[in-house]
Design a protein around this motif. Sequence first.
Motif: not given
Length: 251
Positions: A124-129, A136-141, A143-157
């Motif tokens: 998780x950490x290496x992929x998000x880095x 942006x999300x290390x303190x929200x791991x 939390x719901x992914x759908x609460x992220x912004x559109x750009x953050x959601x695409x980065x998450x995907x």
Amino acid sequence: MDFKIQTQDLNLTYGKFHALKDVQIQIKPQSITAIIGPSGCGKSTLLRCFNRMNELIKGVHITGRIHLDGKDIHSPDVDLTILRRRVGMVFQKPNPFPLSVFDNVTYGLRVHGVRRRSELEEAVESSLRATWLWDDVKDKLWGPALALSAEQQQRLCISRVVAVRPEVLLMDEPCSALDPIATGHIEDLMRSLADRYTIVIVTHNMQQAARVASECAFMLLGELVEFGPTIRIFENPKDKRTEDYVSGHYG
């Protein structure tokens, strides 16, 4: 040169519709290749051939060869699950699962049998880095992914794909749902990832292709009209149809 992906006489039909016609393309490793062309020309269909996703569509018939590292991906001994782990896909619109950020990133790993907590946390950490999302999300791991912004959601995907350690990233219009600033951020990310992955992107945005891709393929009516270095495709195309498209005369 050894190509990462190579097709020979690739044809695809949906019923009676001939969607890809004798496509020959050679994609270099650790590079960004853009596929451009007007709507309905076969761009996304070609992209989905590289991890055999078209086979999920009823009535599809494929002939010709597609090689990944020199091996035909339609060979009977190819494990489809392993192929799709090696060749990951990022879609037009961000499609995070209705789960936590952590569970989104680890979803593919769990499917492939990874259960050890320490291994999941490290991934998780290496992929998000890798996708510049960790801070942006290390303190929200949780939390719901759908609460992220559109750009953050695409980065998450993208993180979700990267977590299973693919070799190829297929990106089908990955910025179409994003604003210009977010698009610039994803383009920067693509350029950084190209050091480690072979990236193939489908885009309607010719400026985007010119900005990020080292090579570019122009498709029209299922035919690969022209393929080569991006700068040549845009500044000195060999085919009049390519010249008409990149100059904005149609498409």
